[in-house]
Design a protein around this motif. Structure first.
Motif, PDB file in Angstrom:
ATOM      1  N   UNK A  12       0.919  -1.372  -0.173  1.00 12.76           N
ATOM      2  CA  UNK A  12      -0.012  -0.225  -0.008  1.00 12.76           C
ATOM      3  C   UNK A  12       0.772   1.388   0.188  1.00 12.76           C
ATOM      4  N   UNK A  13       2.041   1.318   0.746  1.00 10.54           N
ATOM      5  CA  UNK A  13       2.670   2.626   1.026  1.00 10.54           C
ATOM      6  C   UNK A  13       3.533   2.657  -0.543  1.00 10.54           C
ATOM      7  N   UNK A  14       4.011   1.665  -0.971  1.00 10.87           N
ATOM      8  CA  UNK A  14       4.600   1.627  -2.365  1.00 10.87           C
ATOM      9  C   UNK A  14       3.565   1.942  -3.527  1.00 10.87           C
ATOM     10  N   UNK A  15       2.716   1.653  -3.493  1.00 17.18           N
ATOM     11  CA  UNK A  15       1.295   2.268  -4.298  1.00 17.18           C
ATOM     12  C   UNK A  15       1.205   3.639  -4.341  1.00 17.18           C
ATOM     13  N   UNK A  16       1.129   4.116  -3.034  1.00 15.46           N
ATOM     14  CA  UNK A  16       1.036   5.606  -2.932  1.00 15.46           C
ATOM     15  C   UNK A  16       2.329   6.153  -3.316  1.00 15.46           C
ATOM     16  N   UNK A  17       3.545   5.752  -2.944  1.00 12.50           N
ATOM     17  CA  UNK A  17       4.858   6.472  -3.375  1.00 12.50           C
ATOM     18  C   UNK A  17       4.843   6.380  -4.808  1.00 12.50           C
ATOM     19  N   UNK A  18       4.398   5.440  -5.613  1.00  9.62           N
ATOM     20  CA  UNK A  18       4.473   5.284  -6.937  1.00  9.62           C
ATOM     21  C   UNK A  18       3.514   6.483  -7.532  1.00  9.62           C
ATOM     22  N   UNK A  19       2.577   6.605  -7.041  1.00  9.94           N
ATOM     23  CA  UNK A  19       1.317   7.504  -7.546  1.00  9.94           C
ATOM     24  C   UNK A  19       1.848   8.881  -7.301  1.00  9.94           C
ATOM     25  N   UNK A  20       2.382   9.109  -6.160  1.00  2.88           N
ATOM     26  CA  UNK A  20       2.788  10.304  -5.864  1.00  2.88           C
ATOM     27  C   UNK A  20       3.946  10.892  -6.809  1.00  2.88           C
ATOM     28  N   UNK A  21       4.755   9.877  -6.975  1.00  2.00           N
ATOM     29  CA  UNK A  21       6.167  10.332  -8.016  1.00  2.00           C
ATOM     30  C   UNK A  21       5.606  10.802  -9.324  1.00  2.00           C
ATOM     31  N   UNK A  22       4.415  10.023  -9.754  1.00  6.66           N
ATOM     32  CA  UNK A  22       4.023  10.223 -11.093  1.00  6.66           C
ATOM     33  C   UNK A  22       3.290  11.689 -10.951  1.00  6.66           C
ATOM     34  N   UNK A  23       2.473  11.893 -10.193  1.00  4.36           N
ATOM     35  CA  UNK A  23       1.724  13.051  -9.673  1.00  4.36           C
ATOM     36  C   UNK A  23       2.520  14.418  -9.872  1.00  4.36           C
ATOM     37  N   UNK A  24       3.507  14.230  -9.075  1.00  6.61           N
ATOM     38  CA  UNK A  24       4.580  15.249  -8.792  1.00  6.61           C
ATOM     39  C   UNK A  24       5.512  15.527 -10.142  1.00  6.61           C
ATOM     40  N   UNK A  25       5.573  14.767 -11.048  1.00  9.42           N
ATOM     41  CA  UNK A  25       5.953  14.888 -12.436  1.00  9.42           C
ATOM     42  C   UNK A  25       5.486  15.800 -13.160  1.00  9.42           C
ATOM     43  N   UNK A  26       3.948  15.948 -13.155  1.00  8.71           N
ATOM     44  CA  UNK A  26       3.036  16.813 -13.804  1.00  8.71           C
ATOM     45  C   UNK A  26       3.606  18.257 -13.483  1.00  8.71           C
ATOM     46  N   UNK A  27       3.317  19.089 -14.452  1.00  7.94           N
ATOM     47  CA  UNK A  27       3.393  20.472 -14.275  1.00  7.94           C
ATOM     48  C   UNK A  27       2.438  21.322 -12.998  1.00  7.94           C
ATOM     49  N   UNK A  28       2.818  22.105 -12.540  1.00 10.68           N
ATOM     50  CA  UNK A  28       1.964  22.889 -11.677  1.00 10.68           C
ATOM     51  C   UNK A  28       0.567  23.080 -12.055  1.00 10.68           C
ATOM     52  N   UNK A  29       0.488  23.690 -13.082  1.00 14.65           N
ATOM     53  CA  UNK A  29      -0.957  23.857 -13.799  1.00 14.65           C
ATOM     54  C   UNK A  29      -1.669  22.522 -13.844  1.00 14.65           C
ATOM     55  N   UNK A  30      -1.134  21.489 -14.304  1.00 13.70           N
ATOM     56  CA  UNK A  30      -1.762  20.076 -14.625  1.00 13.70           C
ATOM     57  C   UNK A  30      -2.347  19.622 -13.119  1.00 13.70           C
ATOM     58  N   UNK A  31      -1.058  19.699 -12.246  1.00  7.52           N
ATOM     59  CA  UNK A  31      -1.360  19.167 -10.706  1.00  7.52           C
ATOM     60  C   UNK A  31      -2.553  20.033 -10.234  1.00  7.52           C
ATOM     61  N   UNK A  32      -2.724  21.254 -10.298  1.00  8.12           N
ATOM     62  CA  UNK A  32      -3.681  22.077  -9.786  1.00  8.12           C
ATOM     63  C   UNK A  32      -5.290  21.743 -10.400  1.00  8.12           C
ATOM     64  N   UNK A  33      -4.981  21.244 -11.758  1.00  6.66           N
ATOM     65  CA  UNK A  33      -6.209  20.970 -12.509  1.00  6.66           C
ATOM     66  C   UNK A  33      -6.782  19.531 -11.930  1.00  6.66           C
ATOM     67  N   UNK A  34      -5.722  18.656 -11.674  1.00  4.79           N
ATOM     68  CA  UNK A  34      -6.224  17.242 -11.077  1.00  4.79           C
ATOM     69  C   UNK A  34      -6.589  17.239  -9.478  1.00  4.79           C
ATOM     70  N   UNK A  35      -6.288  18.423  -9.137  1.00  6.99           N
ATOM     71  CA  UNK A  35      -6.401  18.663  -7.665  1.00  6.99           C
ATOM     72  C   UNK A  35      -7.966  19.071  -7.440  1.00  6.99           C
ATOM     73  N   UNK A  36      -8.648  19.689  -8.295  1.00 13.98           N
ATOM     74  CA  UNK A  36      -9.762  20.415  -8.153  1.00 13.98           C
ATOM     75  C   UNK A  36     -10.989  19.364  -8.054  1.00 13.98           C
TER      76      UNK A  36
END
Length: 118
Positions: free
Chosen positions: A94-118
């Motif tokens: 579970x921890x490594x799934x979260x880690x993997x997801x976070x690595x990919x999410x953080x690789x997106x531009x700030x703009x895309x991260x913000x769009x996905x966070x809404x």
């Protein structure tokens, strides 16, 4: 961990979809069309998954757990294969799934991260 539990956990993450882009036995989980997890559905092999991982942590995990090896058919530097039938506890998966997801999410531009966070 069983396959359905792994699948459900991955799909519970925000903006995740699943697909079979390579073959009918490799289920891929993506966030915004970028892979963060692969799940082997093969009946003739040990149950396993591939997860993206920070390179230094990947090396650490491989030395600590026999069930964690360099990513099968993936970049050995950035991906690990986790065997579900070895010494890898579900809590770590579970921890490594979260880690993997976070690595990919953080690789997106700030703009895309913000769009996905809404």
């Amino acid at each position: 961990m069983n396959l359905e539990t792994f699948r459900e956990y991955c799909l519970s993450k925000a903006h995740v979809d699943e697909a079979l882009p390579f073959d009918d036995v490799t289920l891929v989980f993506r966030v915004n069309n970028k892979m963060f997890a692969l799940l082997s559905l093969r009946e003739d092999r040990e149950k396993s998954c591939n997860l993206k991982c920070d390179p230094e942590r990947a090396l650490e995990l491989r030395s600590d757990f026999t069930g964690i090896t360099p990513g099968y058919h993936m970049s050995k530097k950035h991906w690990n294969t986790l065997s579900f039938n070895e010494d890898v506890p579900d809590s770590l998966i579970y921890e490594l799934i979260d880690h993997s997801y976070d690595l990919v999410f953080k690789s997106f531009s700030k703009k895309i991260q913000k769009e996905l966070s809404q």
